[in-house]
Design a protein around this motif. Structure first.
Motif, PDB file in Angstrom:
ATOM      1  N   LYS A  46      -3.561   2.533  -0.104  1.00  0.00           N
ATOM      2  CA  LYS A  46      -3.391   1.425   0.827  1.00  0.00           C
ATOM      3  C   LYS A  46      -4.292   0.251   0.454  1.00  0.00           C
ATOM      4  N   ARG A  47      -5.473   0.510  -0.099  1.00  0.00           N
ATOM      5  CA  ARG A  47      -6.323  -0.590  -0.581  1.00  0.00           C
ATOM      6  C   ARG A  47      -5.631  -1.332  -1.716  1.00  0.00           C
ATOM      7  N   MET A  48      -5.005  -0.604  -2.621  1.00  0.00           N
ATOM      8  CA  MET A  48      -4.271  -1.236  -3.721  1.00  0.00           C
ATOM      9  C   MET A  48      -3.075  -2.041  -3.186  1.00  0.00           C
ATOM     10  N   ASP A  49      -2.376  -1.470  -2.196  1.00  0.00           N
ATOM     11  CA  ASP A  49      -1.262  -2.194  -1.586  1.00  0.00           C
ATOM     12  C   ASP A  49      -1.747  -3.489  -0.944  1.00  0.00           C
ATOM     13  N   ARG A  50      -2.876  -3.438  -0.226  1.00  0.00           N
ATOM     14  CA  ARG A  50      -3.424  -4.638   0.428  1.00  0.00           C
ATOM     15  C   ARG A  50      -3.753  -5.715  -0.599  1.00  0.00           C
ATOM     16  N   ILE A  51      -4.349  -5.319  -1.708  1.00  0.00           N
ATOM     17  CA  ILE A  51      -4.672  -6.289  -2.764  1.00  0.00           C
ATOM     18  C   ILE A  51      -3.382  -6.943  -3.259  1.00  0.00           C
ATOM     19  N   GLY A  52      -2.366  -6.145  -3.527  1.00  0.00           N
ATOM     20  CA  GLY A  52      -1.082  -6.684  -3.982  1.00  0.00           C
ATOM     21  C   GLY A  52      -0.450  -7.596  -2.946  1.00  0.00           C
ATOM     22  N   THR A  79       0.498   3.531   6.408  1.00  0.00           N
ATOM     23  CA  THR A  79      -0.551   4.557   6.421  1.00  0.00           C
ATOM     24  C   THR A  79      -0.126   5.802   7.194  1.00  0.00           C
ATOM     25  N   ILE A  80       0.483   5.615   8.352  1.00  0.00           N
ATOM     26  CA  ILE A  80       0.886   6.762   9.174  1.00  0.00           C
ATOM     27  C   ILE A  80       1.913   7.616   8.437  1.00  0.00           C
ATOM     28  N   ALA A  81       2.891   6.974   7.805  1.00  0.00           N
ATOM     29  CA  ALA A  81       3.894   7.721   7.034  1.00  0.00           C
ATOM     30  C   ALA A  81       3.241   8.437   5.853  1.00  0.00           C
ATOM     31  N   GLU A 110       3.025  15.661   2.574  1.00  0.00           N
ATOM     32  CA  GLU A 110       2.247  16.803   2.078  1.00  0.00           C
ATOM     33  C   GLU A 110       1.791  16.540   0.657  1.00  0.00           C
ATOM     34  N   GLY A 111       0.617  17.030   0.337  1.00  0.00           N
ATOM     35  CA  GLY A 111       0.101  16.933  -1.014  1.00  0.00           C
ATOM     36  C   GLY A 111      -0.658  15.654  -1.307  1.00  0.00           C
ATOM     37  N   ILE A 112      -0.771  14.782  -0.322  1.00  0.00           N
ATOM     38  CA  ILE A 112      -1.532  13.544  -0.490  1.00  0.00           C
ATOM     39  C   ILE A 112      -2.764  13.635   0.392  1.00  0.00           C
ATOM     40  N   GLY A 113      -3.934  13.545  -0.227  1.00  0.00           N
ATOM     41  CA  GLY A 113      -5.178  13.633   0.522  1.00  0.00           C
ATOM     42  C   GLY A 113      -5.502  12.328   1.222  1.00  0.00           C
ATOM     43  N   PHE A 114      -6.439  12.412   2.163  1.00  0.00           N
ATOM     44  CA  PHE A 114      -6.845  11.228   2.906  1.00  0.00           C
ATOM     45  C   PHE A 114      -7.451  10.181   1.970  1.00  0.00           C
ATOM     46  N   SER A 115      -8.213  10.637   0.995  1.00  0.00           N
ATOM     47  CA  SER A 115      -8.806   9.705   0.021  1.00  0.00           C
ATOM     48  C   SER A 115      -7.720   9.003  -0.779  1.00  0.00           C
ATOM     49  N   ASP A 116      -6.677   9.765  -1.147  1.00  0.00           N
ATOM     50  CA  ASP A 116      -5.564   9.179  -1.902  1.00  0.00           C
ATOM     51  C   ASP A 116      -4.826   8.121  -1.078  1.00  0.00           C
TER      52      ASP A 116
END
Length: 139
Positions: A82-88, A64-66, A71-77
Motif C-alpha cells: 500500500k505504501r508503494m501504491d500511495r507513491i504511485g 487495504t481491507i481487501a 490468504e498468504g499475504i502478511g500484514f507487513s506485505d
C-alpha cells in the motif's frame, strides 16, 4: 523438559511474528482515526485504491481491507504494497494536476495575448464566467 521447550517455542514464535504484530498495529491505527484525519487516512485511500485498481489492476492492488482478507499475504506485505501504491498514486495525481495547471496557464496566456489583455484579467474573467455558469445551471 517440556516447560523449557514451550518457553523457547513461545519466544521463537514471538520473535518471528514481532514484525507482523507491529505492522498490524500500524495498519489498524491508520484505519481508525477520527474526523478529517480519518478521512485522509481511511476513506480517501479506499476511494483512490478502488479507482486506481479498476483502471490499472496489474499496477495497483485492491484496497487495504481487501488485501487483509487475502490468504498468504502478511500484514507487513500489505503495508509495504500500500505504501508503494500511495507513491504511485501521488506521482500520477501530481503529474496530472501539474500538467493540467501548465496547460491552463498556457491557454490563459494565449487567450490574453490574443485579446491584448493581462493574463490575470483573463483568468479572473474565466473564473467569473465559470462561477456564473454553475450558478445558472443550479437554478
Amino acid at each position: 523438559s517440556s516447560t523449557d521447550d514451550l518457553t523457547s517455542a513461545v519466544q521463537f514464535f514471538s520473535k518471528e511474528r514481532a514484525g507482523e504484530a507491529k505492522s498490524l498495529v500500524r495498519l489498524s491505527r491508520e484505519l481508525d482515526r477520527p474526523g478529517f484525519v480519518g478521512f485522509l487516512t481511511f476513506i480517501l485511500p479506499l476511494i483512490l485504491d478502488s479507482i486506481f485498481h479498476k483502471l490499472a489492476p496489474k499496477l495497483f492492488a485492491p484496497n487495504t481491507i481487501a488485501m487483509l482478507q487475502k490468504e498468504g499475504i502478511g500484514f507487513s506485505d500489505v503495508g509495504r504494497r500500500k505504501r508503494m501504491d500511495r507513491i504511485g498514486q501521488v506521482v500520477i495525481l501530481g503529474s496530472t494536476l501539474g500538467a493540467f495547471g501548465l496547460l491552463t496557464k498556457t491557454l490563459v496566456n494565449a487567450l490574453a495575448n490574443a485579446l491584448g489583455k493581462e493574463s490575470m484579467s483573463v483568468m479572473g474573467g474565466l473564473a467569473l464566467f465559470g462561477m456564473t455558469a454553475i450558478l445558472l445551471k443550479n437554478l
